[in-house]
Design an enzyme around this catalytic site. Sequence first.
Site, short mmCIF file in Angstrom:
data_model
loop_
_atom_site.label_atom_id
_atom_site.label_comp_id
_atom_site.label_asym_id
_atom_site.label_seq_id
_atom_site.Cartn_x
_atom_site.Cartn_y
_atom_site.Cartn_z
N ALA A 111 -49.26 -34.06 -8.65
CA ALA A 111 -49.15 -33.88 -10.08
C ALA A 111 -50.75 -34.12 -10.65
CB ALA A 111 -48.35 -34.68 -10.89
N ASP A 112 -51.11 -33.31 -11.60
CA ASP A 112 -52.45 -33.64 -12.32
C ASP A 112 -52.05 -33.40 -13.74
OD1 ASP A 112 -55.40 -34.20 -11.80
OD2 ASP A 112 -55.00 -32.65 -13.14
#
Length: 234
Positions: A111-112
């Site tokens: 995730a970012d």
Amino acid sequence: MATKIVLASGSPRRRELMQQAGLSFEVKPATGEEIITSNIPQEVVKELSFQKAAEIFAKETGSKVNRDEIIFLSDKTLQELSVNGNFDKKSSDKFGNFSEGDIQSPVVIGADTVVSYKQKILGKPKDKDDARNMISGIQGDKHEVYTGVTVLWKQDDKVHSLVFAEETLVFVYPMTDEQIEGYISTDEPYDKAGAYGIQGMFGVYVKGIHGDYNNVVGLPIARLYQALMNYNLV
């Protein structure tokens, strides 16, 4: 036996959201260099989340991820093929890549998150001046928060990938210079995109949001959980 899930992120906020969802998982943060080839926020977070997931997937499986050999899926595909909430097997020919075969690897989640203000991506502040500039910009206005999520797993001897980006609008009250200085003098802004944490002290300046609150925290856990269920990964 339950499928092993690996979170390719060291974020304590993402870990807490995964725990709240009742998921059992290991944490193995990605440490590789981030390579950005786009200036579109939605594409940037998808790109970076994929890089993180691919790095840990390669370490977990011992084989490098080749994008040309991956089956890319959509988190909405099974919902579109369902009838009254139940998967319609007769419609599965529209989506021939889906399989109910055994999962042959850990399920790796990357995730970012970035903040976007007036088409400019705001990452984590480099220093106090950077944090001041970010907060001064977003105060009294609205901005967007994007979190990209990638899920990688092996099934039927093929690597499958689910990649999506979630958007939330955030509205911030006007802030005085004194309030800004007080906030950036704390430790809170410096490990967070956009230099603030909605779940922390900055919450008193958030007028409202449109979209998923948890997305601003760092992970759209409801959308992720539904996608994992759709593909029989939990």
